[in-house]
Design a protein around this motif. Structure first.
Motif, PDB file in Angstrom:
ATOM      1  N   ALA A 197       0.861  -1.174   0.000  1.00  0.00           N
ATOM      2  CA  ALA A 197       0.000   0.000   0.000  1.00  0.00           C
ATOM      3  C   ALA A 197       0.900   1.227   0.000  1.00  0.00           C
ATOM      4  CB  ALA A 197      -0.895  -0.030   1.238  1.00  0.00           C
ATOM      5  N   GLN A 198       0.326   2.404   0.127  1.00  0.00           N
ATOM      6  CA  GLN A 198       1.143   3.618   0.153  1.00  0.00           C
ATOM      7  C   GLN A 198       2.017   3.656   1.396  1.00  0.00           C
ATOM      8  OE1 GLN A 198      -1.050   7.265  -0.342  1.00  0.00           O
ATOM      9  NE2 GLN A 198       0.803   8.479  -0.582  1.00  0.00           N
ATOM     10  N   LYS A 199       1.462   3.220   2.529  1.00  0.00           N
ATOM     11  CA  LYS A 199       2.222   3.098   3.771  1.00  0.00           C
ATOM     12  C   LYS A 199       2.293   1.628   4.131  1.00  0.00           C
ATOM     13  CE  LYS A 199       0.824   7.529   5.713  1.00  0.00           C
ATOM     14  NZ  LYS A 199       0.195   8.214   6.862  1.00  0.00           N
ATOM     15  N   PHE A 200       3.484   1.163   4.504  1.00  0.00           N
ATOM     16  CA  PHE A 200       3.661  -0.238   4.871  1.00  0.00           C
ATOM     17  C   PHE A 200       4.788  -0.358   5.882  1.00  0.00           C
ATOM     18  CE2 PHE A 200       5.857   0.786   0.972  1.00  0.00           C
ATOM     19  CZ  PHE A 200       7.076   0.135   1.010  1.00  0.00           C
ATOM     20  N   ALA A 201       4.746  -1.429   6.658  1.00  0.00           N
ATOM     21  CA  ALA A 201       5.741  -1.602   7.722  1.00  0.00           C
ATOM     22  C   ALA A 201       6.117  -3.068   7.841  1.00  0.00           C
ATOM     23  CB  ALA A 201       5.189  -1.092   9.050  1.00  0.00           C
ATOM     24  N   ILE A 202       7.328  -3.289   8.327  1.00  0.00           N
ATOM     25  CA  ILE A 202       7.854  -4.638   8.516  1.00  0.00           C
ATOM     26  C   ILE A 202       8.641  -4.664   9.825  1.00  0.00           C
ATOM     27  CG2 ILE A 202       9.985  -4.190   7.227  1.00  0.00           C
ATOM     28  CD1 ILE A 202       9.626  -7.038   6.042  1.00  0.00           C
ATOM     29  N   THR A 203       8.681  -5.812  10.469  1.00  0.00           N
ATOM     30  CA  THR A 203       9.477  -5.973  11.676  1.00  0.00           C
ATOM     31  C   THR A 203      10.568  -6.999  11.408  1.00  0.00           C
ATOM     32  OG1 THR A 203       7.565  -5.474  13.055  1.00  0.00           O
ATOM     33  CG2 THR A 203       9.419  -6.571  14.131  1.00  0.00           C
ATOM     34  N   LEU A 204      11.803  -6.616  11.673  1.00  0.00           N
ATOM     35  CA  LEU A 204      12.949  -7.494  11.450  1.00  0.00           C
ATOM     36  C   LEU A 204      13.724  -7.671  12.755  1.00  0.00           C
ATOM     37  CD1 LEU A 204      14.278  -6.022   8.075  1.00  0.00           C
ATOM     38  CD2 LEU A 204      12.960  -8.108   8.392  1.00  0.00           C
ATOM     39  N   ARG A 205      14.484  -8.740  12.816  1.00  0.00           N
ATOM     40  CA  ARG A 205      15.369  -8.970  13.959  1.00  0.00           C
ATOM     41  C   ARG A 205      16.588  -8.068  13.818  1.00  0.00           C
ATOM     42  NH1 ARG A 205      19.706 -12.310  14.121  1.00  0.00           N
ATOM     43  NH2 ARG A 205      18.953 -13.451  12.327  1.00  0.00           N
ATOM     44  N   ARG A 206      17.010  -7.502  14.929  1.00  0.00           N
ATOM     45  CA  ARG A 206      18.236  -6.697  14.923  1.00  0.00           C
ATOM     46  C   ARG A 206      19.418  -7.638  14.730  1.00  0.00           C
ATOM     47  NH1 ARG A 206      19.492  -4.470  20.419  1.00  0.00           N
ATOM     48  NH2 ARG A 206      20.438  -6.509  20.628  1.00  0.00           N
ATOM     49  N   PRO A 207      20.271  -7.369  13.745  1.00  0.00           N
ATOM     50  CA  PRO A 207      21.451  -8.225  13.544  1.00  0.00           C
ATOM     51  C   PRO A 207      22.418  -8.143  14.721  1.00  0.00           C
ATOM     52  CG  PRO A 207      21.104  -6.760  11.656  1.00  0.00           C
ATOM     53  CD  PRO A 207      20.187  -6.308  12.747  1.00  0.00           C
ATOM     54  N   ALA A 208      23.219  -9.173  14.886  1.00  0.00           N
ATOM     55  CA  ALA A 208      24.236  -9.194  15.941  1.00  0.00           C
ATOM     56  C   ALA A 208      25.155  -7.985  15.783  1.00  0.00           C
ATOM     57  CB  ALA A 208      25.046 -10.486  15.859  1.00  0.00           C
TER      58      ALA A 208
END
Length: 171
Positions: free
Chosen positions: A64-75
């Protein structure tokens, strides 16, 4: 009577693989967040926080026009920062209807530099993310395009860009 009870217990014991009187607790772990996500990976779809549509052609998703994702913080990213890489395609129809499209992103309250796409085709939005923005194990990244194709008769969805993968890599 006592012998019958004893015999019943002895016969029942082999049915329990841990033996009589042993109780083993199990801990079910929540799925671990990934720091790299391909849009066609159904096992990681829970990390698509908002603004993503279903997989198409077995490989990509419209946003969509606005979208979000959650990722793991890398080491080590909390000390050294990380690099965000978002692989996307700007369809020719979007450029024809809307003109140049600007993509921006933010990690928490940290805004990342926007990028403008005036040509249709595949692109990579790559930005350094400072360590100060990577304080938790889970990192939410909010994206936005300045223009999207509004829902219409042919497609009821708001169409931003085509997403293929996103990753947060340690520096």
């Amino acid at each position: 009577m006592r012998r019958i009870l004893l015999a019943a217990l002895l016969l029942a014991a082999p049915a329990c693989k841990h033996g009589p009187g042993r109780h083993v607790d199990t801990i079910e772990e929540a799925p671990r967040l990934a720091s790299m996500l391909r849009m066609n990976d159904a096992t990681m779809a829970g990390q698509l926080t908002s603004g993503f549509y279903t997989v198409e052609s077995g490989a990509w998703r419209w946003t969509a026009q606005k979208f979000a994702i959650t990722l793991r913080r890398p080491a080590h990213a909390a000390q050294q920062g990380a690099t965000l890489e978002f692989h996307l395609t700007v369809p020719a129809a979007n450029i024809q209807k809307l003109g140049a499209i600007t993509l921006s992103a933010s990690v928490g309250s940290t805004a990342l530099a926007p990028e403008t796409y005036s040509q249709a085709g595949p692109h990579t939005y790559r930005r350094d993310v400072p360590a100060s923005a990577l304080t938790g194990d889970a990192v939410r990244i909010d994206f936005q395009v300045d223009k999207a194709i509004p829902p219409g008769d042919m497609d009821k969805r708001e169409l931003g860009v085509v997403a293929s993968s996103v990753a947060l890599a340690a520096k």
